[in-house]
Design an enzyme around this catalytic site. Structure first.
Site, PDB file in Angstrom:
ATOM      1  N   GLY A 245       0.827  -1.197   0.000  1.00  0.00           N
ATOM      2  CA  GLY A 245       0.000   0.000   0.000  1.00  0.00           C
ATOM      3  C   GLY A 245       0.857   1.242   0.000  1.00  0.00           C
ATOM      4  O   GLY A 245       2.047   1.194  -0.348  1.00  0.00           O
ATOM      5  N   SER A 246       0.269   2.347   0.415  1.00  0.00           N
ATOM      6  CA  SER A 246       0.983   3.623   0.365  1.00  0.00           C
ATOM      7  C   SER A 246       2.106   3.655   1.407  1.00  0.00           C
ATOM      8  O   SER A 246       2.045   2.967   2.436  1.00  0.00           O
ATOM      9  CB  SER A 246      -0.005   4.750   0.638  1.00  0.00           C
ATOM     10  OG  SER A 246      -0.634   4.519   1.880  1.00  0.00           O
ATOM     11  N   SER A 247       3.098   4.495   1.144  1.00  0.00           N
ATOM     12  CA  SER A 247       4.213   4.604   2.088  1.00  0.00           C
ATOM     13  C   SER A 247       3.743   5.160   3.429  1.00  0.00           C
ATOM     14  O   SER A 247       4.284   4.794   4.477  1.00  0.00           O
ATOM     15  CB  SER A 247       5.317   5.501   1.513  1.00  0.00           C
ATOM     16  OG  SER A 247       5.867   4.890   0.363  1.00  0.00           O
ATOM     17  N   GLY A 250       2.237   2.315   5.218  1.00  0.00           N
ATOM     18  CA  GLY A 250       3.336   1.364   5.447  1.00  0.00           C
ATOM     19  C   GLY A 250       4.238   1.793   6.593  1.00  0.00           C
ATOM     20  O   GLY A 250       4.723   0.960   7.364  1.00  0.00           O
ATOM     21  N   GLU A 267       5.762  -3.380   0.749  1.00  0.00           N
ATOM     22  CA  GLU A 267       5.727  -3.087  -0.695  1.00  0.00           C
ATOM     23  C   GLU A 267       4.913  -1.802  -0.841  1.00  0.00           C
ATOM     24  O   GLU A 267       3.695  -1.848  -0.954  1.00  0.00           O
ATOM     25  CB  GLU A 267       5.058  -4.236  -1.457  1.00  0.00           C
ATOM     26  CG  GLU A 267       5.763  -5.581  -1.338  1.00  0.00           C
ATOM     27  CD  GLU A 267       6.989  -5.689  -2.240  1.00  0.00           C
ATOM     28  OE1 GLU A 267       7.212  -4.793  -3.072  1.00  0.00           O
ATOM     29  OE2 GLU A 267       7.733  -6.676  -2.091  1.00  0.00           O
ATOM     30  N   CYS A 301       1.935   0.382  -8.856  1.00  0.00           N
ATOM     31  CA  CYS A 301       3.083   0.863  -8.073  1.00  0.00           C
ATOM     32  C   CYS A 301       4.270   1.112  -8.999  1.00  0.00           C
ATOM     33  O   CYS A 301       5.119   1.949  -8.724  1.00  0.00           O
ATOM     34  CB  CYS A 301       3.431  -0.148  -6.990  1.00  0.00           C
ATOM     35  SG  CYS A 301       3.597  -1.811  -7.618  1.00  0.00           S
TER      36      CYS A 301
HETATM   37  P1  NAD Z   1      -3.527   2.294   0.989  1.00  0.00           P
HETATM   38  O1  NAD Z   1      -2.263   2.548   1.733  1.00  0.00           O
HETATM   39  O2  NAD Z   1      -4.621   3.288   1.101  1.00  0.00           O
HETATM   40  O3  NAD Z   1      -4.174   0.904   1.492  1.00  0.00           O
HETATM   41  C1  NAD Z   1      -3.476  -0.323   1.376  1.00  0.00           C
HETATM   42  C2  NAD Z   1      -4.042  -1.304   2.386  1.00  0.00           C
HETATM   43  O4  NAD Z   1      -3.687  -0.880   3.708  1.00  0.00           O
HETATM   44  C3  NAD Z   1      -5.555  -1.422   2.390  1.00  0.00           C
HETATM   45  O5  NAD Z   1      -5.919  -2.761   2.656  1.00  0.00           O
HETATM   46  C4  NAD Z   1      -5.971  -0.503   3.521  1.00  0.00           C
HETATM   47  O6  NAD Z   1      -7.237  -0.825   4.054  1.00  0.00           O
HETATM   48  C5  NAD Z   1      -4.853  -0.741   4.506  1.00  0.00           C
HETATM   49  N1  NAD Z   1      -4.558   0.363   5.433  1.00  0.00           N
HETATM   50  C6  NAD Z   1      -4.765   1.684   5.254  1.00  0.00           C
HETATM   51  N2  NAD Z   1      -4.272   2.375   6.309  1.00  0.00           N
HETATM   52  C7  NAD Z   1      -3.733   1.469   7.149  1.00  0.00           C
HETATM   53  C8  NAD Z   1      -3.063   1.545   8.412  1.00  0.00           C
HETATM   54  N3  NAD Z   1      -2.871   2.724   9.024  1.00  0.00           N
HETATM   55  N4  NAD Z   1      -2.615   0.418   8.984  1.00  0.00           N
HETATM   56  C9  NAD Z   1      -2.792  -0.777   8.366  1.00  0.00           C
HETATM   57  N5  NAD Z   1      -3.425  -0.923   7.187  1.00  0.00           N
HETATM   58  C10 NAD Z   1      -3.887   0.185   6.581  1.00  0.00           C
HETATM   59  O7  NAD Z   1      -3.133   2.031  -0.539  1.00  0.00           O
HETATM   60  P2  NAD Z   1      -4.098   1.840  -1.799  1.00  0.00           P
HETATM   61  O8  NAD Z   1      -4.651   3.157  -2.195  1.00  0.00           O
HETATM   62  O9  NAD Z   1      -5.018   0.692  -1.589  1.00  0.00           O
HETATM   63  O10 NAD Z   1      -3.031   1.376  -2.901  1.00  0.00           O
HETATM   64  C11 NAD Z   1      -2.199   2.244  -3.589  1.00  0.00           C
HETATM   65  C12 NAD Z   1      -0.811   2.290  -2.983  1.00  0.00           C
HETATM   66  O11 NAD Z   1      -0.260   0.980  -2.910  1.00  0.00           O
HETATM   67  C13 NAD Z   1       0.160   3.063  -3.858  1.00  0.00           C
HETATM   68  O12 NAD Z   1       0.991   3.848  -3.042  1.00  0.00           O
HETATM   69  C14 NAD Z   1       0.959   1.980  -4.564  1.00  0.00           C
HETATM   70  O13 NAD Z   1       2.227   2.388  -5.000  1.00  0.00           O
HETATM   71  C15 NAD Z   1       1.041   0.954  -3.484  1.00  0.00           C
HETATM   72  N6  NAD Z   1       1.306  -0.360  -4.059  1.00  0.00           N
HETATM   73  C16 NAD Z   1       2.567  -0.855  -3.928  1.00  0.00           C
HETATM   74  C17 NAD Z   1       2.880  -2.076  -4.492  1.00  0.00           C
HETATM   75  C18 NAD Z   1       4.278  -2.621  -4.390  1.00  0.00           C
HETATM   76  O14 NAD Z   1       4.436  -3.795  -4.652  1.00  0.00           O
HETATM   77  N7  NAD Z   1       5.288  -1.822  -4.040  1.00  0.00           N
HETATM   78  C19 NAD Z   1       1.903  -2.815  -5.171  1.00  0.00           C
HETATM   79  C20 NAD Z   1       0.617  -2.282  -5.269  1.00  0.00           C
HETATM   80  C21 NAD Z   1       0.339  -1.048  -4.697  1.00  0.00           C
END
Ligand code: NAD
Length: 511
Positions: A245-247, A250, A267, A301
């Site tokens: 997910g987002s940095s 993360g 990731e 990503c």
């Molecule tokens: P997001 O960070 O909003 O959510 C990702 C996941 O984390 C979701 O399941 C969400 O419910 C959960 N989440 C949100 N806040 C959280 C917290 N505080 N603690 C624990 N879990 C939490 O990201 P998104 O909008 O779903 O996806 C897009 C992002 O993901 C982009 O930044 C993209 O670059 C990244 N991404 C990275 C990869 C990689 O392999 N590097 C792959 C796919 C997506």
């Protein structure tokens, strides 16, 4: 057929009669949660389904099921564990078309990419089945006579897998199939924006688990509250949390997991560049840049977000790109002629608008695109902008199809621009100059986890380890030796002699 009706038809072919579900304990049992939320169709902005919101009580049931399954599963020989994944893989092959459609409906990626995502699941499943016979350790030379020194890899425990919306199926598979052959149980917390796909996949694996004594190996917990992922991060019963997910999210996950001495596989966000040098074959570079920048509507990503072009090629490439962008069909992701579907939601459209406005205000020029498309759903025009690498909008990842163009004079300047962002996921160089190519891949070249030559930034194969450096998080998933993340290493020394020599020649005589 409306998307709602299409979703209904697909779910019925998958024998899934109800989706207002919140959690699954992996033995065919579903929990319904306390309330429900809407999983929206990004192409129409209308509700696609109502999904259950898991409660604390549901979470406990899921973790208990995973803990119980782990204790049984870790004792099953790994090649036998592989047979479970093999049967899941066969079912995915059979259901590929419907599952690809469901991914497309759920997150708005075009059908070809929805199918591609299921193919990626099949590929990683095949890989995991082979891996189940290759979980090797090392034997090392002992300094002591009649001693054997070796390493073994043991299953780790229940693994938490938190996934992003943009790869609603494949990222779970990357983690889950490898973890399963390693002997772990998996607790999946999908993105609430892509929960329908998660429910369909759980439904498929549940039926197969029953045939393999693997009930509880794959479990699911759904909620639209951020606390759900945070709960997994804080849970000491979960030794590894794999987060995609987002940095910003993360960072929170990694700090929580580190606080309890757990392990994290991160990731996170990318901000990927393509460098085009003065020798590059533009016929090769052009389609790679377009696919990298607009594929999945810029919501990968690994999306190409920055284009760093030698000054001698800048104008010609900018012109050719603008021409190519004009031919891109934007629309219904299920229409085979469409190349770019919608963004995931209204917030994503707002982030796109903000990035364009901010870049414009700093002097950035829009070459094409730059606006929302007036259409039901969350559509924006793929956008090309001249920009400066140091501008804040260029420095952050906006999850939308915006490509920032910048020029450079000498190759070291291009390398410096490539690396001058906080993220470090993917990078690529288009060149016919072998010195540039080798320099790009060398220790003084790209600082990213992925560095390609004459191949774009997105569309990785599963055979390599996937992941990135810096704020991308440092994790590696999928192929190569990424399986080691899902196991614990144990170093063993066995003395098969009659003496007790100590390491480092220490004498500790008892007289
Ligand atoms: P997001 O960070 O909003 O959510 C990702 C996941 O984390 C979701 O399941 C969400 O419910 C959960 N989440 C949100 N806040 C959280 C917290 N505080 N603690 C624990 N879990 C939490 O990201 P998104 O909008 O779903 O996806 C897009 C992002 O993901 C982009 O930044 C993209 O670059 C990244 N991404 C990275 C990869 C990689 O392999 N590097 C792959 C796919 C997506």
């Amino acid at each position: 057929m409306s998307h709602e009706a299409l979703a209904e038809a697909v779910l019925s072919r998958l024998n899934l009669n109800e989706v207002n579900l919140a959690a699954a304990t992996g033995d065919g049992r579903w929990l319904r949660g306390s309330a429900s939320f809407v999983d929206e169709d990004p192409a129409s902005a209308k509700p696609l389904a109502r999904i259950g919101r898991g409660t604390a009580h549901d979470y406990e049931a899921v973790v208990a099921a995973a803990e119980h399954a782990f204790k049984r599963w870790r004792e099953i020989p790994a090649p036998q564990r592989g047979l479970f994944v093999r049967d899941v893989c066969e079912e995915l092959r059979r259901q590929k078309d419907d599952l690809g459609t469901l991914v497309s409906l759920d997150v708005g990626k075009i059908k070809a990419e929805g199918d591609g995502e299921i193919q990626e699941m099949i590929d990683i499943a095949d890989f995991a089945v082979g891996l189940s016979r290759q979980l090797y350790g090392l034997t090392l030379a002992s300094e002591r006579p009649q001693h054997r020194l070796m390493e073994q890899w043991h299953p780790l425990g229940p693994v938490g897998v938190v996934t992003a919306f943009n790869f609603p199926a494949a990222v779970w598979a990357w983690n889950a199939f490898i973890a399963a052959v390693c002997g772990d149980a998996v607790i999946w917390k999908p993105s609430p924006k892509a929960a329908l796909t998660a429910i369909a996949l759980q439904h498929i694996v549940d039926r197969i688990a029953a045939r393999h004594n693997a009930e509880g190996v794959f479990t699911l917990f759904i909620s639209d509250e951020a606390a759900a992922g945070a709960r997994l991060a804080a849970d000491p019963r979960v030794p590894l949390v794999s987060f995609t997910g987002s940095s910003s999210a993360g960072r929170q996950v990694s700090q929580t997991v580190a606080g309890r001495f757990g392990r994290c596989l991160l990731e996170c966000s990318g901000n990927n560049a393509v460098i085009v040098d003065e020798t590059a074959d533009l016929d090769l570079a052009l389609p790679a840049i377009v696919f990298g920048a607009v594929g999945t509507a810029g919501q990968r990503c690994t999306t190409t977000r920055r284009l760093i072009v030698h000054e001698s090629r800048f104008e010609v490439l900018a012109e050719r790109l603008a021409g190519a962008y004009k031919q891109i069909r934007i629309g219904d992701p299920l229409d085979p002629a469409t190349l770019v579907g919608p963004l995931i939601d209204q917030r994503a459209v707002e982030a796109f608008n903000t990035a364009v406005a901010e870049t414009r205000a700093l002097g950035g020029q829009v070459l094409t695109g730059g606006m929302r498309i007036p259409h039901a759903g969350h559509f924006v025009a793929p956008t090309l902008m001249r920009a400066d690498n140091a501008w804040p909008s260029v420095q952050r990842e906006t999850f939308a199809p915006i490509l920032y163009l910048m020029r450079y004079r000498d190759f070291d300047e291009a390398l410096a621009l490539n690396n001058a962002v906080r993220q470090g996921l993917s990078s690529s160089l288009f060149t016919l100059d072998m010195r540039h190519a080798e320099r790009f891949l060398s220790a003084v070249g790209s600082d990213c986890g992925i560095a390609n030559v004459n191949v774009g930034t997105s569309g990785a194969e599963i055979g390599g380890a996937f992941g990135g450096e810096k704020e991308t998080g440092g994790g590696r998933e999928a192929g190569s030796d990424a399986w080691k993340n899902y196991m614990r290493r144990q170093t063993n020394t066995v003395n098969w002699g009659t003496g007790l020599p100590l390491a480092q020649g220490i004498r500790f005589g008892l007289h």
